[in-house]
Design an enzyme around this catalytic site. Structure first.
Site, PDB file in Angstrom:
ATOM      1  N   ASP A   8      61.982  59.603   7.919  1.00  0.00           N
ATOM      2  CA  ASP A   8      63.116  59.807   7.239  1.00  0.00           C
ATOM      3  C   ASP A   8      63.136  61.537   7.531  1.00  0.00           C
ATOM      4  O   ASP A   8      62.331  61.690   7.179  1.00  0.00           O
ATOM      5  CB  ASP A   8      63.616  59.028   5.629  1.00  0.00           C
ATOM      6  CG  ASP A   8      64.399  59.170   5.208  1.00  0.00           C
ATOM      7  OD1 ASP A   8      65.510  59.577   5.318  1.00  0.00           O
ATOM      8  OD2 ASP A   8      64.378  58.871   4.040  1.00  0.00           O
ATOM      9  N   GLU A  10      64.881  63.635   3.901  1.00  0.00           N
ATOM     10  CA  GLU A  10      64.849  64.229   2.877  1.00  0.00           C
ATOM     11  C   GLU A  10      63.412  65.113   2.499  1.00  0.00           C
ATOM     12  O   GLU A  10      63.521  66.141   2.077  1.00  0.00           O
ATOM     13  CB  GLU A  10      65.954  63.410   2.130  1.00  0.00           C
ATOM     14  CG  GLU A  10      67.156  63.509   1.863  1.00  0.00           C
ATOM     15  CD  GLU A  10      67.208  61.922   3.095  1.00  0.00           C
ATOM     16  OE1 GLU A  10      68.207  61.499   3.290  1.00  0.00           O
ATOM     17  OE2 GLU A  10      66.058  61.416   3.573  1.00  0.00           O
ATOM     18  N   HIS A  60      66.881  57.661   9.320  1.00  0.00           N
ATOM     19  CA  HIS A  60      67.104  58.505   8.215  1.00  0.00           C
ATOM     20  C   HIS A  60      69.152  58.794   9.274  1.00  0.00           C
ATOM     21  O   HIS A  60      69.284  59.378  11.031  1.00  0.00           O
ATOM     22  CB  HIS A  60      67.053  60.529   8.330  1.00  0.00           C
ATOM     23  CG  HIS A  60      68.227  61.169   7.465  1.00  0.00           C
ATOM     24  ND1 HIS A  60      67.815  61.307   6.622  1.00  0.00           N
ATOM     25  CD2 HIS A  60      68.550  61.988   7.914  1.00  0.00           C
ATOM     26  CE1 HIS A  60      68.540  61.660   6.132  1.00  0.00           C
ATOM     27  NE2 HIS A  60      69.508  62.945   7.011  1.00  0.00           N
ATOM     28  N   HIS A 104      61.557  59.836   0.344  1.00  0.00           N
ATOM     29  CA  HIS A 104      62.076  60.946  -0.732  1.00  0.00           C
ATOM     30  C   HIS A 104      62.458  59.427  -1.750  1.00  0.00           C
ATOM     31  O   HIS A 104      62.293  58.295  -1.786  1.00  0.00           O
ATOM     32  CB  HIS A 104      63.939  61.063  -0.720  1.00  0.00           C
ATOM     33  CG  HIS A 104      64.710  60.225  -0.119  1.00  0.00           C
ATOM     34  ND1 HIS A 104      65.175  59.147  -0.896  1.00  0.00           N
ATOM     35  CD2 HIS A 104      64.976  59.916   1.168  1.00  0.00           C
ATOM     36  CE1 HIS A 104      65.686  58.149  -0.142  1.00  0.00           C
ATOM     37  NE2 HIS A 104      65.803  58.347   1.167  1.00  0.00           N
ATOM     38  N   HIS A 115      68.036  59.268  -3.316  1.00  0.00           N
ATOM     39  CA  HIS A 115      69.150  58.581  -3.795  1.00  0.00           C
ATOM     40  C   HIS A 115      68.715  57.389  -2.861  1.00  0.00           C
ATOM     41  O   HIS A 115      67.308  57.062  -2.734  1.00  0.00           O
ATOM     42  CB  HIS A 115      70.492  58.967  -2.274  1.00  0.00           C
ATOM     43  CG  HIS A 115      69.356  59.313  -0.879  1.00  0.00           C
ATOM     44  ND1 HIS A 115      68.647  60.615  -0.684  1.00  0.00           N
ATOM     45  CD2 HIS A 115      68.854  57.896  -0.588  1.00  0.00           C
ATOM     46  CE1 HIS A 115      68.687  59.686   0.373  1.00  0.00           C
ATOM     47  NE2 HIS A 115      69.028  58.965   1.305  1.00  0.00           N
ATOM     48  N   GLU A 134      64.415  53.294  -1.104  1.00  0.00           N
ATOM     49  CA  GLU A 134      63.486  52.637   0.340  1.00  0.00           C
ATOM     50  C   GLU A 134      62.191  52.438   0.640  1.00  0.00           C
ATOM     51  O   GLU A 134      61.867  52.335   1.032  1.00  0.00           O
ATOM     52  CB  GLU A 134      64.653  53.941   1.241  1.00  0.00           C
ATOM     53  CG  GLU A 134      65.734  54.020   0.349  1.00  0.00           C
ATOM     54  CD  GLU A 134      66.489  55.475   1.501  1.00  0.00           C
ATOM     55  OE1 GLU A 134      65.431  55.804   2.137  1.00  0.00           O
ATOM     56  OE2 GLU A 134      67.368  55.551   0.919  1.00  0.00           O
TER      57      GLU A 134
END
Length: 274
Positions: A8, A10, A60, A104, A115, A134
């Site tokens: 990912d 972030e 991502h 994240h 998020h 996630e």
């Protein structure tokens, strides 16, 4: 030893803002290099631990972020979307471990760029009545394959969230959240060295993983329209105007959830499903 990497963005070293992680943000192109180098650190650690194969999935956003020409050539890369299994596309029971790089924390947590599946109007997710994002969904799906999550890198809130799911997962905080778009950064060279070292150590001490039971997935959307359309899928029930729930085996739920995301995109953008 076969190692799977879900990457990912972030939670990558040095990144704190939407301009860093979303094209055409002014720092996005530089951030792609940062992301690729964090992944390379994990790849080096995996091969130092005795890996014979490493598969990397760009997980991502547009899933076209990692730079193939800068990626360690010993690894193989899955790039682009859509993918039926999204962030774990290509994972199977043949793998011995999962590495989560650049993750994240879930929606509602005060973490850097927190998020749950950005751009899909998700307000909350629960797995068996437990708030999740996630990290939790990926961990549960990997366990259903019988593959342990060995390591996660990200900010300190993502690391804390991971430990709450599974204390055996090694975590590497590459930044410490000050707010949703601010963090105290670990120096880049120090962060990469920590990722490499922690990966090698984690792969030398793998925990067992298994999950063959039934689970309940509940999603609350910002849009009542999304819930209305998802209610047409067999097995999906609407709890209220914005909340849907469905039960099943974890891998079935994970694949179905990725279908939810495609339906959400179509409904909220007023575009065809395919």
């Amino acid at each position: 030893m076969k190692v799977y990497v879900s990457a990912d963005m972030e939670g990558i070293t040095g990144l704190v803002d939407a301009e860093d992680v979303q094209p055409p943000g002014r720092d996005y192109e530089r951030s792609r290099v940062m992301m690729t180098e964090d992944v390379n650190a994990a790849i080096r650690g995996a091969y130092a631990a005795g890996a014979t194969a490493v598969l990397v999935n760009d997980a991502h956003g547009p899933m076209r972020n990692l730079l193939p020409d800068l990626l360690d050539p010993r690894a193989r890369l899955i790039k682009g979307r859509p993918k039926p299994m999204g962030m774990i596309e290509g994972l199977s029971s043949e793998y011995d471990a999962v590495l989560c790089v650049g993750f994240h924390s879930r929606a509602g947590v005060l973490g850097v760029l927190s998020h749950s599946f950005m751009g899909h109007e998700i307000e909350d997710i629960w797995l068996d009545d437990r708030p999740t994002g996630e990290i939790g969904l990926l961990h549960a799906a990997a366990a259903a394959y019988g593959v342990p999550v060995a390591l996660l890198t990200g900010d300190d809130t993502a690391c804390d969230e991971t430990k709450s799911w599974d204390p055996s997962v090694a975590t590497v905080p590459v930044k410490f959240a000050k707010d949703r778009f601010a963090a105290q950064l670990v120096p880049v060279a120090e962060a990469r060295e920590a990722i490499e070292t922690a990966t090698t150590q984690a792969l030398a001490n793998l925990a067992a993983a298994s999950d063959h039971g039934l689970h309940r997935l509940t999603v609350r959307w910002q849009s009542a329209s999304v819930a209305l359309h998802l209610g047409a899928i067999p097995g999906v029930e609407r709890q209220d105007d914005r909340t849907v729930t469905v039960e099943g085996e974890m891998l079935q739920l994970y694949r179905l959830f990725n279908l939810f995301l495609r339906v959400c995109t179509a409904v909220t953008s007023n575009q065809p499903y395919c």
